[in-house]
Structures are given as structure tokens and as C-alpha cells.
Design a protein around this motif. Structure first.
Motif, short mmCIF file in Angstrom:
data_model
loop_
_atom_site.label_atom_id
_atom_site.label_comp_id
_atom_site.label_asym_id
_atom_site.label_seq_id
_atom_site.Cartn_x
_atom_site.Cartn_y
_atom_site.Cartn_z
N GLU A 1 -12.13 9.84 8.30
CA GLU A 1 -13.50 9.51 8.68
C GLU A 1 -13.66 9.43 10.20
OE1 GLU A 1 -14.36 5.96 6.53
OE2 GLU A 1 -14.69 7.03 4.66
N GLY A 2 -12.62 8.98 10.90
CA GLY A 2 -12.69 8.88 12.35
C GLY A 2 -12.57 10.22 13.05
N ARG A 3 -12.13 11.24 12.34
CA ARG A 3 -11.97 12.57 12.92
C ARG A 3 -13.30 13.15 13.39
NH1 ARG A 3 -9.97 17.07 8.84
NH2 ARG A 3 -11.67 16.04 7.79
N ASP A 4 -14.38 12.81 12.71
CA ASP A 4 -15.69 13.33 13.07
C ASP A 4 -16.23 12.73 14.38
OD1 ASP A 4 -15.64 14.81 10.74
OD2 ASP A 4 -16.67 13.25 9.59
N TYR A 5 -15.70 11.59 14.79
CA TYR A 5 -16.22 10.88 15.95
C TYR A 5 -15.24 10.86 17.12
CZ TYR A 5 -19.29 9.24 12.26
OH TYR A 5 -20.16 9.19 11.21
N LEU A 6 -14.33 11.81 17.19
CA LEU A 6 -13.32 11.82 18.24
C LEU A 6 -13.91 11.92 19.64
CD1 LEU A 6 -10.37 13.91 16.81
CD2 LEU A 6 -10.36 11.53 17.46
N LEU B 1 -11.45 5.24 16.71
CA LEU B 1 -11.61 5.21 15.25
C LEU B 1 -10.53 6.02 14.54
CD1 LEU B 1 -15.47 5.54 14.84
CD2 LEU B 1 -14.06 3.51 14.58
N ALA B 2 -10.06 7.08 15.16
CA ALA B 2 -8.99 7.88 14.57
C ALA B 2 -7.63 7.52 15.14
CB ALA B 2 -9.27 9.36 14.77
N THR B 3 -7.61 7.01 16.36
CA THR B 3 -6.33 6.72 17.00
C THR B 3 -5.66 5.49 16.40
OG1 THR B 3 -7.18 7.68 19.03
CG2 THR B 3 -5.22 6.31 19.22
N ALA B 4 -6.43 4.45 16.14
CA ALA B 4 -5.84 3.21 15.63
C ALA B 4 -5.13 3.39 14.28
CB ALA B 4 -6.91 2.12 15.54
N PRO B 5 -5.73 4.03 13.28
CA PRO B 5 -4.99 4.24 12.03
C PRO B 5 -3.77 5.15 12.20
CG PRO B 5 -7.32 4.61 11.66
CD PRO B 5 -7.13 4.46 13.12
N GLY B 6 -3.89 6.16 13.06
CA GLY B 6 -2.74 7.04 13.30
C GLY B 6 -1.58 6.32 13.95
N VAL B 7 -1.88 5.45 14.90
CA VAL B 7 -0.83 4.66 15.55
C VAL B 7 -0.20 3.69 14.56
CG1 VAL B 7 -0.44 2.88 17.31
CG2 VAL B 7 -1.73 4.92 17.89
N MET B 8 -1.02 3.08 13.71
CA MET B 8 -0.48 2.13 12.73
C MET B 8 0.41 2.82 11.70
SD MET B 8 -1.28 -0.68 13.90
CE MET B 8 -0.57 -1.63 12.60
N ILE B 9 0.02 4.01 11.25
CA ILE B 9 0.87 4.76 10.33
C ILE B 9 2.21 5.05 10.99
CG2 ILE B 9 1.14 7.00 9.17
CD1 ILE B 9 -1.93 6.99 8.79
N SER B 10 2.17 5.49 12.24
CA SER B 10 3.40 5.80 12.97
C SER B 10 4.28 4.58 13.14
CB SER B 10 3.07 6.40 14.34
OG SER B 10 2.32 7.57 14.20
N LEU B 11 3.67 3.45 13.49
CA LEU B 11 4.46 2.22 13.70
C LEU B 11 5.08 1.70 12.41
CD1 LEU B 11 2.27 0.25 16.26
CD2 LEU B 11 4.45 1.41 16.66
N VAL B 12 4.35 1.78 11.31
CA VAL B 12 4.89 1.30 10.03
C VAL B 12 6.05 2.19 9.58
CG1 VAL B 12 4.36 1.05 7.57
CG2 VAL B 12 2.86 0.07 9.27
N VAL B 13 5.88 3.50 9.72
CA VAL B 13 6.96 4.43 9.32
C VAL B 13 8.17 4.25 10.22
CG1 VAL B 13 7.56 6.87 9.16
CG2 VAL B 13 5.43 6.06 8.20
N LEU B 14 7.95 4.14 11.53
CA LEU B 14 9.06 3.92 12.45
C LEU B 14 9.76 2.59 12.16
CD1 LEU B 14 10.60 4.81 15.03
CD2 LEU B 14 8.92 3.49 16.31
N GLY B 15 8.97 1.55 11.90
CA GLY B 15 9.55 0.24 11.58
C GLY B 15 10.38 0.26 10.31
N ALA B 16 9.90 0.94 9.28
CA ALA B 16 10.65 1.03 8.03
C ALA B 16 11.95 1.81 8.23
CB ALA B 16 9.80 1.67 6.94
#
Length: 100
Positions: free
Chosen positions: A58-63, A69-84
Motif C-alpha cells: 500500500e505504501g508503494r503508491d505513495y513513494l 510509508l513503504a520504508t518502515a515496513p521494509g526496514v522492519m522485515i529486514s531487521l526481524v529476518v536479520l535478528g532471527a
């Protein structure tokens, strides 16, 4: 029968705890990526339920106007995967007796 139970619990079970923990943390990272990827494509969790992949889609439309809006979820996905993955590596190093 008692001898077989005592032998299996004394030798097999403690040797399986470390690989199960490492595989579990790796699979957790994989499942986060799969869920967010499917939600990004529209085949995962649907709109009323929160999902990082759906937020990313949804945030892709408002870049151009609201890049966060798109950066925060992408960073969180990366941090969770890196942390795991780092947790799995740390558990492997901690619990593997051959890596001394």
C-alpha cells in the motif's frame, strides 16, 4: 522397555535440542519473508488484518510524497529476518560442542 526409554531420553533428546532451536529460528525468518512476500503480492493476509507485506504494497503508491510509508515496513522485515538469523547463529555457536 524401561531400559530403552532411559537410554533414548538420556542420549538422543539432549542432542536434538540445539539443531531444533537453530532450525526453528531459521524457519521463523523464512516464514516472515514468505508471509510478507505473499501479502505484498495480494495472496496473503487481506486488508483488515495488519501485515508488513500489505503495508509495503500500500505504501508503494505513495513513494514520491510519503516515502516512510513503504520504508518502515521494509526496514522492519529486514531487521526481524536479520535478528532471527543472528539468533540462530548465536545459538549454534553457543550449543555446538565441536566449535570450541
Amino acid at each position: 522397555m524401561r531400559l530403552i526409554y532411559d537410554w533414548s531420553s538420556a542420549t538422543s533428546l539432549p542432542n536434538t535440542v540445539a539443531p531444533i532451536l537453530v532450525i526453528g529460528s531459521s524457519q521463523f525468518a523464512t516464514m516472515v519473508l514468505l508471509e510478507s512476500g505473499l501479502s505484498f503480492l495480494g495472496m496473503g493476509i487481506q486488508a483488515p488484518q495488519p501485515s508488513w507485506g500489505l503495508m509495503l504494497s500500500e505504501g508503494r503508491d505513495y513513494l514520491s510524497n510519503a516515502w516512510w510509508l513503504a520504508t518502515a515496513p521494509g526496514v522492519m522485515i529486514s531487521l526481524v529476518v536479520l535478528g532471527a538469523n543472528l539468533l540462530g547463529d548465536g545459538l549454534r555457536d553457543l550449543l555446538d560442542p565441536h566449535l570450541g
